[in-house]
Enzyme design. Structure first.
Site, PDB file in Angstrom:
ATOM      1  N   GLU A 280       0.689  -1.306   0.133  1.00 44.22           N
ATOM      2  CA  GLU A 280      -0.050   0.025   0.037  1.00 44.22           C
ATOM      3  C   GLU A 280       1.035   1.298  -0.066  1.00 44.22           C
ATOM      4  O   GLU A 280       0.469   2.353  -0.639  1.00 44.22           O
ATOM      5  CB  GLU A 280      -0.987   0.046   1.365  1.00 44.22           C
ATOM      6  CG  GLU A 280      -1.725   1.061   1.254  1.00 44.22           C
ATOM      7  CD  GLU A 280      -2.716   0.996   2.680  1.00 44.22           C
ATOM      8  OE1 GLU A 280      -3.425   1.975   2.657  1.00 44.22           O
ATOM      9  OE2 GLU A 280      -3.034   0.082   3.007  1.00 44.22           O
TER      10      GLU A 280
ATOM     11  N   GLY B  28      -7.090   2.771   9.881  1.00 39.50           N
ATOM     12  CA  GLY B  28      -6.816   1.634  10.579  1.00 39.50           C
ATOM     13  C   GLY B  28      -5.154   1.501  10.462  1.00 39.50           C
ATOM     14  O   GLY B  28      -4.584   0.707  11.361  1.00 39.50           O
ATOM     15  N   SER B  29      -4.426   2.173   9.587  1.00 37.79           N
ATOM     16  CA  SER B  29      -3.135   1.976   9.465  1.00 37.79           C
ATOM     17  C   SER B  29      -2.372   3.310   8.830  1.00 37.79           C
ATOM     18  O   SER B  29      -3.314   4.278   8.490  1.00 37.79           O
ATOM     19  CB  SER B  29      -2.769   0.917   8.498  1.00 37.79           C
ATOM     20  OG  SER B  29      -3.274   1.097   7.145  1.00 37.79           O
TER      21      SER B  29
END
Length: 438
Positions: free
Chosen positions: A184, A215-216
Protein backbone atom coordinates in the site's frame (compact mmCIF):
# COMPACT_ATOMS: atom_id res chain seq x y z
CA UNK A 1 -29.94 -7.67 -81.44
CA UNK A 2 -29.17 -7.61 -77.66
CA UNK A 3 -26.42 -5.34 -76.29
CA UNK A 4 -23.50 -7.21 -74.69
CA UNK A 5 -23.64 -7.26 -70.85
CA UNK A 6 -19.86 -7.32 -70.28
CA UNK A 7 -19.35 -3.53 -69.81
CA UNK A 8 -22.16 -3.42 -67.23
CA UNK A 9 -20.58 -6.29 -65.32
CA UNK A 10 -17.21 -4.51 -65.24
CA UNK A 11 -18.89 -1.25 -64.16
CA UNK A 12 -20.77 -2.99 -61.30
CA UNK A 13 -17.63 -4.77 -60.15
CA UNK A 14 -15.74 -1.48 -60.16
CA UNK A 15 -18.33 0.24 -57.99
CA UNK A 16 -18.30 -2.74 -55.59
CA UNK A 17 -14.50 -2.67 -55.31
CA UNK A 18 -14.53 1.10 -54.70
CA UNK A 19 -17.18 0.66 -51.98
CA UNK A 20 -15.19 -2.08 -50.21
CA UNK A 21 -12.03 0.07 -50.25
CA UNK A 22 -13.92 3.01 -48.73
CA UNK A 23 -15.41 0.80 -46.00
CA UNK A 24 -12.02 -0.68 -45.19
CA UNK A 25 -10.46 2.79 -44.98
CA UNK A 26 -13.26 3.96 -42.65
CA UNK A 27 -12.83 1.04 -40.25
CA UNK A 28 -9.05 1.25 -40.28
CA UNK A 29 -9.22 4.90 -39.17
CA UNK A 30 -12.12 4.63 -36.69
CA UNK A 31 -11.12 4.86 -33.00
CA UNK A 32 -13.59 2.08 -32.16
CA UNK A 33 -11.43 -0.42 -34.06
CA UNK A 34 -8.18 0.29 -32.24
CA UNK A 35 -7.07 -2.67 -30.19
CA UNK A 36 -4.54 -3.02 -27.41
CA UNK A 37 -2.64 -6.24 -26.72
CA UNK A 38 -4.79 -8.65 -24.74
CA UNK A 39 -3.84 -9.32 -21.14
CA UNK A 40 -4.62 -13.00 -21.71
CA UNK A 41 -2.11 -15.24 -23.42
CA UNK A 42 -3.06 -15.12 -27.12
CA UNK A 43 -4.70 -18.27 -28.41
CA UNK A 44 -4.06 -19.95 -31.78
CA UNK A 45 -6.28 -17.44 -33.60
CA UNK A 46 -5.43 -14.38 -31.51
CA UNK A 47 -2.17 -12.45 -31.52
CA UNK A 48 -1.53 -8.94 -30.17
CA UNK A 49 0.77 -8.39 -33.13
CA UNK A 50 -2.23 -8.38 -35.46
CA UNK A 51 -4.13 -5.69 -33.58
CA UNK A 52 -3.96 -2.21 -35.16
CA UNK A 53 -2.71 0.85 -33.29
CA UNK A 54 -2.45 4.60 -33.85
CA UNK A 55 -0.16 5.70 -36.64
CA UNK A 56 2.34 7.02 -34.08
CA UNK A 57 2.32 3.79 -32.06
CA UNK A 58 -0.06 5.08 -29.36
CA UNK A 59 -3.03 3.14 -27.99
CA UNK A 60 -5.37 3.14 -25.00
CA UNK A 61 -5.48 0.72 -22.09
CA UNK A 62 -7.96 0.66 -19.20
CA UNK A 63 -7.65 -0.53 -15.62
CA UNK A 64 -10.28 -0.75 -12.85
CA UNK A 65 -9.10 -0.65 -9.24
CA UNK A 66 -11.42 -1.06 -6.23
CA UNK A 67 -10.03 0.39 -3.00
CA UNK A 68 -11.78 -1.39 -0.11
CA UNK A 69 -10.79 0.77 2.85
CA UNK A 70 -11.91 0.79 6.46
CA UNK A 71 -14.40 3.66 5.98
CA UNK A 72 -15.59 3.15 2.39
CA UNK A 73 -15.13 1.46 -0.98
CA UNK A 74 -13.90 3.50 -3.95
CA UNK A 75 -13.48 2.63 -7.59
CA UNK A 76 -10.88 4.20 -9.86
CA UNK A 77 -11.25 3.67 -13.61
CA UNK A 78 -8.04 4.66 -15.38
CA UNK A 79 -7.60 5.29 -19.09
CA UNK A 80 -3.95 5.18 -20.13
CA UNK A 81 -2.39 6.38 -23.34
CA UNK A 82 0.42 3.97 -24.16
CA UNK A 83 3.22 4.60 -26.62
CA UNK A 84 5.88 2.16 -27.75
CA UNK A 85 9.11 2.40 -25.74
CA UNK A 86 7.74 5.12 -23.45
CA UNK A 87 6.13 5.32 -20.03
CA UNK A 88 2.32 5.42 -20.18
CA UNK A 89 0.48 8.66 -19.57
CA UNK A 90 -2.80 8.91 -17.70
CA UNK A 91 -5.41 10.15 -20.15
CA UNK A 92 -8.41 10.12 -17.81
CA UNK A 93 -9.62 8.92 -14.40
CA UNK A 94 -13.17 8.25 -13.22
CA UNK A 95 -13.68 8.04 -9.47
CA UNK A 96 -16.66 7.06 -7.30
CA UNK A 97 -16.96 6.19 -3.59
CA UNK A 98 -19.59 4.59 -1.39
CA UNK A 99 -19.96 4.03 2.34
CA UNK A 100 -19.62 2.07 4.56
CA UNK A 101 -16.45 0.06 4.11
CA UNK A 102 -16.49 -3.59 3.07
CA UNK A 103 -15.62 -4.67 6.62
CA UNK A 104 -19.01 -3.36 7.81
CA UNK A 105 -20.57 -6.43 6.16
CA UNK A 106 -18.41 -8.91 8.04
CA UNK A 107 -21.45 -10.65 9.57
CA UNK A 108 -23.53 -10.52 6.37
CA UNK A 109 -21.16 -10.77 3.37
CA UNK A 110 -23.98 -11.05 0.80
CA UNK A 111 -25.12 -7.54 1.68
CA UNK A 112 -21.93 -6.04 0.22
CA UNK A 113 -23.06 -7.02 -3.28
CA UNK A 114 -25.30 -3.99 -3.91
CA UNK A 115 -22.49 -1.49 -3.43
CA UNK A 116 -19.98 -3.46 -5.51
CA UNK A 117 -22.51 -3.83 -8.34
CA UNK A 118 -23.19 -0.10 -8.19
CA UNK A 119 -19.49 0.64 -8.71
CA UNK A 120 -19.23 -1.97 -11.48
CA UNK A 121 -21.97 -0.09 -13.33
CA UNK A 122 -19.83 3.06 -13.11
CA UNK A 123 -16.97 1.09 -14.66
CA UNK A 124 -19.20 -0.19 -17.47
CA UNK A 125 -20.17 3.35 -18.42
CA UNK A 126 -16.53 4.50 -18.32
CA UNK A 127 -14.92 1.75 -20.43
CA UNK A 128 -16.01 1.13 -24.04
CA UNK A 129 -17.81 -2.23 -24.38
CA UNK A 130 -15.26 -3.30 -26.98
CA UNK A 131 -12.55 -3.11 -24.27
CA UNK A 132 -14.43 -4.78 -21.39
CA UNK A 133 -13.06 -8.30 -21.88
CA UNK A 134 -9.42 -7.19 -21.71
CA UNK A 135 -9.77 -4.56 -18.97
CA UNK A 136 -8.65 -5.98 -15.60
CA UNK A 137 -10.92 -5.44 -12.61
CA UNK A 138 -9.10 -5.64 -9.27
CA UNK A 139 -10.03 -5.14 -5.61
CA UNK A 140 -7.45 -4.56 -2.91
CA UNK A 141 -8.65 -4.41 0.68
CA UNK A 142 -6.65 -2.48 3.26
CA UNK A 143 -6.65 -2.12 7.04
CA UNK A 144 -10.40 -2.64 7.49
CA UNK A 145 -10.15 -6.26 6.32
CA UNK A 146 -6.67 -6.81 7.73
CA UNK A 147 -8.14 -6.29 11.18
CA UNK A 148 -11.00 -8.78 10.65
CA UNK A 149 -10.78 -12.47 11.64
CA UNK A 150 -9.54 -14.50 8.69
CA UNK A 151 -12.81 -16.36 8.10
CA UNK A 152 -14.91 -13.22 7.87
CA UNK A 153 -12.47 -11.50 5.54
CA UNK A 154 -12.30 -14.57 3.31
CA UNK A 155 -16.09 -14.75 2.88
CA UNK A 156 -16.25 -11.09 1.90
CA UNK A 157 -13.51 -11.50 -0.69
CA UNK A 158 -15.17 -14.62 -2.10
CA UNK A 159 -18.43 -12.71 -2.55
CA UNK A 160 -16.66 -9.89 -4.38
CA UNK A 161 -14.77 -12.38 -6.55
CA UNK A 162 -18.02 -14.00 -7.63
CA UNK A 163 -19.34 -10.60 -8.72
CA UNK A 164 -16.15 -9.91 -10.68
CA UNK A 165 -16.34 -13.28 -12.45
CA UNK A 166 -19.93 -12.51 -13.49
CA UNK A 167 -18.91 -9.07 -14.78
CA UNK A 168 -17.80 -8.52 -18.38
CA UNK A 169 -14.31 -7.47 -17.26
CA UNK A 170 -11.11 -9.51 -17.06
CA UNK A 171 -10.69 -11.26 -13.71
CA UNK A 172 -8.11 -13.76 -12.48
CA UNK A 173 -7.48 -15.70 -9.27
CA UNK A 174 -5.46 -12.79 -7.89
CA UNK A 175 -8.03 -10.12 -8.76
CA UNK A 176 -9.34 -9.87 -5.18
CA UNK A 177 -7.12 -9.87 -2.10
CA UNK A 178 -6.09 -8.09 1.08
CA UNK A 179 -3.28 -5.68 0.32
CA UNK A 180 -0.12 -5.89 2.34
CA UNK A 181 0.55 -2.64 4.17
CA UNK A 182 3.99 -2.33 2.61
CA UNK A 183 2.52 -2.69 -0.89
CA UNK A 184 0.00 0.00 0.00
CA UNK A 185 2.78 2.41 0.91
CA UNK A 186 4.84 1.62 -2.20
CA UNK A 187 1.81 1.96 -4.47
CA UNK A 188 0.95 5.37 -3.00
CA UNK A 189 4.58 6.43 -3.49
CA UNK A 190 4.43 5.32 -7.13
CA UNK A 191 1.21 7.30 -7.60
CA UNK A 192 2.47 10.61 -6.28
CA UNK A 193 5.82 10.38 -8.05
CA UNK A 194 4.14 9.42 -11.31
CA UNK A 195 1.80 12.41 -11.05
CA UNK A 196 4.62 14.83 -10.18
CA UNK A 197 6.65 13.49 -13.11
CA UNK A 198 9.55 12.31 -10.95
CA UNK A 199 9.13 8.61 -11.75
CA UNK A 200 9.85 8.96 -15.46
CA UNK A 201 13.38 10.33 -15.10
CA UNK A 202 16.08 8.18 -13.56
CA UNK A 203 18.08 11.20 -12.33
CA UNK A 204 15.12 13.13 -10.90
CA UNK A 205 14.75 13.36 -7.09
CA UNK A 206 11.57 11.72 -5.86
CA UNK A 207 9.21 12.87 -3.12
CA UNK A 208 8.24 11.01 0.03
CA UNK A 209 4.74 9.92 1.03
CA UNK A 210 2.87 9.92 4.34
CA UNK A 211 -0.60 8.40 4.57
CA UNK A 212 -2.79 8.36 7.67
CA UNK A 213 -5.81 6.15 7.16
CA UNK A 214 -8.39 4.92 9.61
CA UNK A 215 -6.74 1.62 10.50
CA UNK A 216 -3.10 2.02 9.48
CA UNK A 217 -0.48 4.60 8.57
CA UNK A 218 2.35 4.40 6.03
CA UNK A 219 5.62 6.16 5.31
CA UNK A 220 7.59 5.65 2.08
CA UNK A 221 10.54 7.56 0.63
CA UNK A 222 13.70 6.99 -1.37
CA UNK A 223 16.66 7.41 1.03
CA UNK A 224 19.25 9.99 0.04
CA UNK A 225 21.77 8.70 2.58
CA UNK A 226 23.27 5.22 2.21
CA UNK A 227 23.41 5.06 6.01
CA UNK A 228 19.60 4.94 6.13
CA UNK A 229 19.61 1.81 3.96
CA UNK A 230 22.36 0.17 6.02
CA UNK A 231 20.90 0.89 9.47
CA UNK A 232 17.19 0.34 8.81
CA UNK A 233 15.50 -3.02 9.48
CA UNK A 234 15.92 -5.23 6.45
CA UNK A 235 12.17 -5.49 5.81
CA UNK A 236 11.88 -1.68 5.70
CA UNK A 237 14.02 -1.45 2.53
CA UNK A 238 12.43 -2.56 -0.75
CA UNK A 239 13.66 -2.46 -4.34
CA UNK A 240 11.45 -2.76 -7.40
CA UNK A 241 11.37 -1.92 -11.10
CA UNK A 242 8.97 0.54 -12.67
CA UNK A 243 9.14 1.91 -16.22
CA UNK A 244 12.58 0.38 -16.79
CA UNK A 245 14.09 2.03 -13.69
CA UNK A 246 15.04 0.40 -10.38
CA UNK A 247 13.85 2.19 -7.25
CA UNK A 248 14.94 1.53 -3.66
CA UNK A 249 12.65 2.86 -0.94
CA UNK A 250 12.30 2.93 2.82
CA UNK A 251 8.73 1.87 3.53
CA UNK A 252 6.68 0.63 6.44
CA UNK A 253 3.02 0.29 7.34
CA UNK A 254 1.95 0.51 10.97
CA UNK A 255 -1.21 -1.54 11.39
CA UNK A 256 -3.43 -0.32 14.20
CA UNK A 257 -1.93 3.18 14.19
CA UNK A 258 -4.38 4.74 11.73
CA UNK A 259 -6.33 7.62 13.26
CA UNK A 260 -9.53 5.73 14.14
CA UNK A 261 -7.73 2.68 15.56
CA UNK A 262 -5.35 4.93 17.48
CA UNK A 263 -8.24 7.01 18.79
CA UNK A 264 -9.81 3.86 20.23
CA UNK A 265 -6.49 2.88 21.84
CA UNK A 266 -5.99 6.35 23.33
CA UNK A 267 -9.53 6.26 24.75
CA UNK A 268 -8.81 2.91 26.38
CA UNK A 269 -11.14 0.83 24.23
CA UNK A 270 -8.39 -1.58 23.20
CA UNK A 271 -7.24 -2.27 26.75
CA UNK A 272 -10.83 -2.90 27.85
CA UNK A 273 -12.78 -4.36 24.91
CA UNK A 274 -16.55 -3.76 24.88
CA UNK A 275 -18.67 -6.31 26.74
CA UNK A 276 -21.71 -5.78 24.54
CA UNK A 277 -22.93 -3.27 22.00
CA UNK A 278 -21.75 -0.28 24.04
CA UNK A 279 -18.95 0.80 26.31
CA UNK A 280 -18.22 3.70 28.65
CA UNK A 281 -14.78 5.28 28.40
CA UNK A 282 -13.08 8.11 30.25
CA UNK A 283 -10.25 10.11 28.69
CA UNK A 284 -8.01 13.08 29.53
CA UNK A 285 -8.29 14.16 25.87
CA UNK A 286 -11.79 15.62 26.34
CA UNK A 287 -12.65 18.65 28.44
CA UNK A 288 -13.48 17.69 32.06
CA UNK A 289 -17.19 17.08 32.51
CA UNK A 290 -17.91 16.78 28.78
CA UNK A 291 -19.34 13.70 27.13
CA UNK A 292 -20.02 12.41 23.65
CA UNK A 293 -21.14 9.25 21.85
CA UNK A 294 -18.84 7.69 19.25
CA UNK A 295 -19.50 4.67 17.04
CA UNK A 296 -16.57 2.55 15.90
CA UNK A 297 -16.66 -0.95 14.40
CA UNK A 298 -20.39 -1.28 15.17
CA UNK A 299 -19.87 -0.45 18.84
CA UNK A 300 -21.27 2.74 20.37
CA UNK A 301 -18.96 4.23 22.99
CA UNK A 302 -19.94 6.83 25.57
CA UNK A 303 -16.82 8.93 26.09
CA UNK A 304 -16.47 11.31 29.03
CA UNK A 305 -13.81 13.86 29.86
CA UNK A 306 -11.62 13.08 32.86
CA UNK A 307 -12.11 15.15 35.98
CA UNK A 308 -9.90 18.21 36.27
CA UNK A 309 -6.44 17.37 37.51
CA UNK A 310 -4.11 19.11 35.11
CA UNK A 311 -3.91 20.62 31.64
CA UNK A 312 -5.82 18.70 28.99
CA UNK A 313 -2.99 19.04 26.44
CA UNK A 314 -0.27 17.55 28.63
CA UNK A 315 -2.49 14.78 29.97
CA UNK A 316 -3.61 13.85 26.46
CA UNK A 317 -0.04 13.95 25.12
CA UNK A 318 1.13 11.57 27.84
CA UNK A 319 -1.66 9.18 26.95
CA UNK A 320 -0.81 9.32 23.24
CA UNK A 321 2.89 8.79 23.94
CA UNK A 322 1.97 5.74 26.00
CA UNK A 323 0.02 4.29 23.04
CA UNK A 324 2.82 5.04 20.53
CA UNK A 325 5.69 4.16 22.83
CA UNK A 326 8.16 1.81 21.15
CA UNK A 327 5.90 1.13 18.16
CA UNK A 328 7.26 3.69 15.68
CA UNK A 329 10.78 3.87 14.27
CA UNK A 330 12.39 7.22 13.52
CA UNK A 331 13.00 7.48 9.79
CA UNK A 332 15.13 10.65 9.70
CA UNK A 333 13.79 11.73 6.27
CA UNK A 334 16.43 14.50 5.83
CA UNK A 335 15.83 17.04 3.04
CA UNK A 336 13.29 15.04 1.03
CA UNK A 337 10.03 16.77 0.10
CA UNK A 338 6.99 14.95 1.51
CA UNK A 339 3.36 14.75 0.49
CA UNK A 340 0.85 13.83 3.22
CA UNK A 341 -2.62 12.42 2.61
CA UNK A 342 -5.90 11.30 4.18
CA UNK A 343 -6.40 12.41 7.80
CA UNK A 344 -3.31 14.63 7.65
CA UNK A 345 -5.23 16.54 4.99
CA UNK A 346 -8.64 16.36 6.63
CA UNK A 347 -7.58 17.77 9.99
CA UNK A 348 -5.58 20.57 8.38
CA UNK A 349 -8.66 21.46 6.32
CA UNK A 350 -10.87 21.33 9.43
CA UNK A 351 -8.64 23.96 11.03
CA UNK A 352 -8.48 26.19 7.96
CA UNK A 353 -4.73 25.63 7.59
CA UNK A 354 -5.33 24.69 3.94
CA UNK A 355 -8.13 25.17 1.44
CA UNK A 356 -10.59 22.28 1.55
CA UNK A 357 -10.62 21.81 -2.23
CA UNK A 358 -7.13 22.80 -3.31
CA UNK A 359 -4.91 21.74 -0.39
CA UNK A 360 -1.69 23.53 0.44
CA UNK A 361 1.37 23.28 2.67
CA UNK A 362 1.78 23.13 6.45
CA UNK A 363 4.66 22.68 8.85
CA UNK A 364 4.74 19.86 11.37
CA UNK A 365 4.59 22.51 14.09
CA UNK A 366 1.23 23.73 12.72
CA UNK A 367 -0.39 20.54 14.06
CA UNK A 368 1.16 20.90 17.51
CA UNK A 369 0.34 24.61 17.66
CA UNK A 370 -3.27 23.84 16.71
CA UNK A 371 -3.39 21.10 19.37
CA UNK A 372 -2.32 23.61 21.99
CA UNK A 373 -5.10 26.01 20.97
CA UNK A 374 -7.85 23.40 20.68
CA UNK A 375 -6.95 21.42 23.79
CA UNK A 376 -6.81 24.72 25.68
CA UNK A 377 -10.46 25.34 24.86
CA UNK A 378 -10.24 27.41 21.69
CA UNK A 379 -12.34 26.30 18.76
CA UNK A 380 -14.32 23.64 20.59
CA UNK A 381 -17.55 25.23 19.44
CA UNK A 382 -18.77 25.85 15.91
CA UNK A 383 -19.41 22.24 14.94
CA UNK A 384 -15.85 20.96 15.34
CA UNK A 385 -15.37 17.37 16.42
CA UNK A 386 -15.02 16.88 20.19
CA UNK A 387 -12.11 14.57 19.32
CA UNK A 388 -10.18 17.31 17.53
CA UNK A 389 -7.85 17.80 20.49
CA UNK A 390 -7.05 14.07 20.61
CA UNK A 391 -6.59 13.82 16.82
CA UNK A 392 -4.21 16.79 16.67
CA UNK A 393 -2.15 15.57 19.61
CA UNK A 394 -1.93 12.15 17.96
CA UNK A 395 -0.89 13.52 14.54
CA UNK A 396 1.75 15.87 15.95
CA UNK A 397 3.16 13.15 18.22
CA UNK A 398 3.17 10.56 15.42
CA UNK A 399 5.12 12.89 13.11
CA UNK A 400 7.61 13.56 15.89
CA UNK A 401 8.04 9.82 16.51
CA UNK A 402 8.63 9.30 12.78
CA UNK A 403 11.52 11.76 12.92
CA UNK A 404 10.00 14.90 11.39
CA UNK A 405 11.34 18.15 12.94
CA UNK A 406 8.85 20.95 13.81
CA UNK A 407 9.90 23.15 10.87
CA UNK A 408 9.52 20.37 8.29
CA UNK A 409 7.03 21.42 5.56
CA UNK A 410 4.47 18.92 4.26
CA UNK A 411 2.53 19.25 1.02
CA UNK A 412 -1.12 18.31 1.43
CA UNK A 413 -3.07 17.29 -1.65
CA UNK A 414 -6.12 15.19 -2.42
CA UNK A 415 -5.40 15.37 -6.12
CA UNK A 416 -2.45 16.16 -8.39
CA UNK A 417 -3.46 17.24 -11.90
CA UNK A 418 -7.07 16.30 -11.01
CA UNK A 419 -6.08 12.71 -10.14
CA UNK A 420 -6.71 11.19 -6.70
CA UNK A 421 -3.46 10.83 -4.75
CA UNK A 422 -4.22 7.37 -3.40
CA UNK A 423 -2.33 4.09 -3.81
CA UNK A 424 -4.83 2.96 -6.47
CA UNK A 425 -2.95 4.30 -9.51
CA UNK A 426 0.36 2.79 -8.42
CA UNK A 427 -1.28 -0.56 -7.68
CA UNK A 428 -2.94 -0.52 -11.10
CA UNK A 429 0.42 0.05 -12.82
CA UNK A 430 1.92 -2.83 -10.85
CA UNK A 431 -0.95 -5.20 -11.68
CA UNK A 432 -1.01 -4.36 -15.38
CA UNK A 433 2.74 -4.89 -15.64
CA UNK A 434 2.35 -8.29 -13.97
CA UNK A 435 -0.29 -9.23 -16.55
CA UNK A 436 1.91 -8.18 -19.45
CA UNK A 437 4.87 -10.17 -18.11
CA UNK A 438 2.73 -13.29 -17.73
Amino acid sequence: MKRPKLPGVFLSAGFLLLYLLLVKRHYDSSPETFRIPSYRRPGPDQSPDHEPAFADGQRFQYGIMFDAGSTGTRVHIFKFQVQTNAAPSLFQETFRAIEPGLSAYADAPDQCAAGILQLLEVAKTSVPPSAWSRTPVVLRATAGLRLLPGGQARLLLQRVMALFVDSPFLSREDSVSIMDGTDEGISAWITVNFLTGDLHRADSPTVGMLDLGGGSTQITFSPQDEKTIQTSPIDYIKSFQMFNNTHTVYTHSYLGLGLMSARLAVLGGVEAPPLGDSRELVTPCLAPGSGVSWEHADVVYTVSGQEAGGAVLEACRLRVQHVLGGKVLKAEPADIDFYAFSFYYDRAADLGLIEERTGGSVKVSDYSDAAERVCGGAGLSGGWSPFLCLDLVYISTLLQELGFPPNKPLKLARTIHQVETSWALGATFHYMESLNTH
